[in-house]
Enzyme design. Structure first.
Site: not given
Ligand code: PGA
Length: 265
Positions: A10-12, A96, A98, A169, A175, A215, A236-237
């Protein structure tokens, strides 16, 4: 039942066209040909076309981060499921945290978005998870159950089995660098699978993949993926760093005992 592991990036809200091309190229050239792990890239909408072009004919699949529930119309700033299909998307993340926390996504809108995603032949990656406060209050399962119930209302069993991935999640792990422990993840994943069995039937629940997200890093992947109900990762990251993402894929393959060697070119 043996479920095919799935690792999605997930590149956000990250990536220019140039960066997208560089990351995608590195992943494609270094991913083993025989990888049994299903790999999905979910870049932002602006570079879906670019990444989609690079992935054409390759084993890595394209996914989006969100979709509106209407197919088209006066919804400024939104993107629809048929538009994503048109770009070659196979997956779409829905709900998600977010989106829920920062953009007012509700259980009702998550349900409508998921319905549209499924209706247009995409596979939904439905995200569920509790906040730190909810966990500390012992409400983890109640929160997740309510999210599942609301989002999956009206979804037929056959469809759930064929077109659904669940991503657990925990919000506090996203994050933050603080991942759920393997035991914490397994506990919730097994509860989710039991709930799915009650809702859709045992055979269907056995076939639905449940990813862990929050994470995920090369260092913690092996432990998390060794859990029987953890079927992959939503990253994500670390998905923006090709070496880390490839290492997560390799560790997943290894933990699930599927053939996957390291970089071949
Ligand atoms: P993260 O994000 O790996 O940066 O914690 C995961 C996600 O939001 O899907």
């Amino acid at each position: 039942m043996k479920r095919r592991p799935i690792v999605a990036g997930n590149w956000k809200m990250n990536g220019t066209q140039e960066q997208a091309a560089a990351i995608t190229h590195q992943i494609l050239t270094s991913l083993p040909q025989n990888s049994q792990v299903e790999v999905v890239l979910c870049p932002p909408h602006t570079i879906l076309g670019k990444v989609g072009d690079l992935l054409k004919g390759k084993a890595v699949l394209l996914g989006a981060q969100n979709a509106h529930w209407e197919p088209k119309g006066a919804y400024t700033g939104e993107i629809s499921a048929p538009m994503l299909k048109d770009l070659g998307c196979r997956y779409c993340i829905v709900g998600h945290s977010e989106r829920r926390q920062l953009f007012g996504e509700t259980d009702a809108s998550v349900r409508k978005r998921l319905r549209a995603v499924l209706d247009h032949g995409l596979t939904g990656i439905l995200c569920v998870g509790e906040t730190l406060e909810q966990r500390q209050q012992g409400k983890t399962w109640a929160v997740i159950q309510a999210q599942l119930q609301a989002a999956l209302e009206g979804v037929e069993s056959a469809r759930a089995a064929a077109q659904m991935v669940i991503a657990y999640e925990p919000v506090w792990a996203i994050g933050t660098g603080q991942n759920a422990t393997a035991a914490q993840a397994q506990e919730v994943h097994s509860q989710i699978r039991r709930w799915l069995a009650g809702r859709f039937g045992t055979a269907q629940a056995d076939s639905i993949r449940i990813q862990y997200g929050g994470s995920v890093k090369p260092e913690n992947t092996a432990d998390l993926m060794a859990q029987p109900d953890v079927d992959g990762a939503l990253v994500g990251g670390a998905s923006l760093e090709p070496a880390a993402f490839l290492s997560i894929i390799a560790s997943t393959a290894q933990a699930k005992e599927t053939p996957c060697s390291t970089a071949s070119s």
